[in-house]
Scaffold this motif. Sequence first.
Motif, PDB file in Angstrom:
ATOM      1  N   ASP A  30       0.801  -1.229   0.000  1.00 53.60           N
ATOM      2  CA  ASP A  30       0.000   0.000   0.000  1.00 53.60           C
ATOM      3  C   ASP A  30       0.831   1.274   0.000  1.00 53.60           C
ATOM      4  N   SER A  54      -0.638   4.866  -4.690  1.00 50.97           N
ATOM      5  CA  SER A  54      -2.087   5.036  -4.847  1.00 50.97           C
ATOM      6  C   SER A  54      -2.587   4.537  -6.196  1.00 50.97           C
ATOM      7  N   SER A 105       5.054   7.902  -3.453  1.00 46.15           N
ATOM      8  CA  SER A 105       4.417   8.763  -4.454  1.00 46.15           C
ATOM      9  C   SER A 105       5.282   8.950  -5.693  1.00 46.15           C
TER      10      SER A 105
END
Length: 127
Positions: A30, A54, A105
């Motif tokens: 995750d 994400s 990210s």
Amino acid sequence: QLQLVESGGGLVQPGGSLSLSCAASGFTLDYHAIGWFRQAPGKEREGVSCISSSGGSTNYADSVKGRFTISRDNAKNTVYLQMNSLQPEDTAIYYCAASLAGLGSSVSLFSADFGSWGQGTQVTVSS
């Protein structure tokens, strides 16, 4: 034990398709960006594609843009690489890797940004 396992490789004719999977065990994907890399005989390892934690950002090497698609299913703790219009130059061992902490990210294609690696799966494109 933290582990990444690639699957889905094989032999395919030029113009064909393969779908690779990268499944994690022992940790959750995750918070990690996941990258796919490949290494052909006699060549350096190269970054192929990367997807952010994400799934909102992706990155592709110029050599695979428009042919490969990366995706992820965090519920299944798995990342996929759909490879279409395969060519002989795509022949290589394909590895998936999880980004280092704090780089979730990022969609880097630099191997130094990744800390956990799978064992690889062979993709051979040949007639």
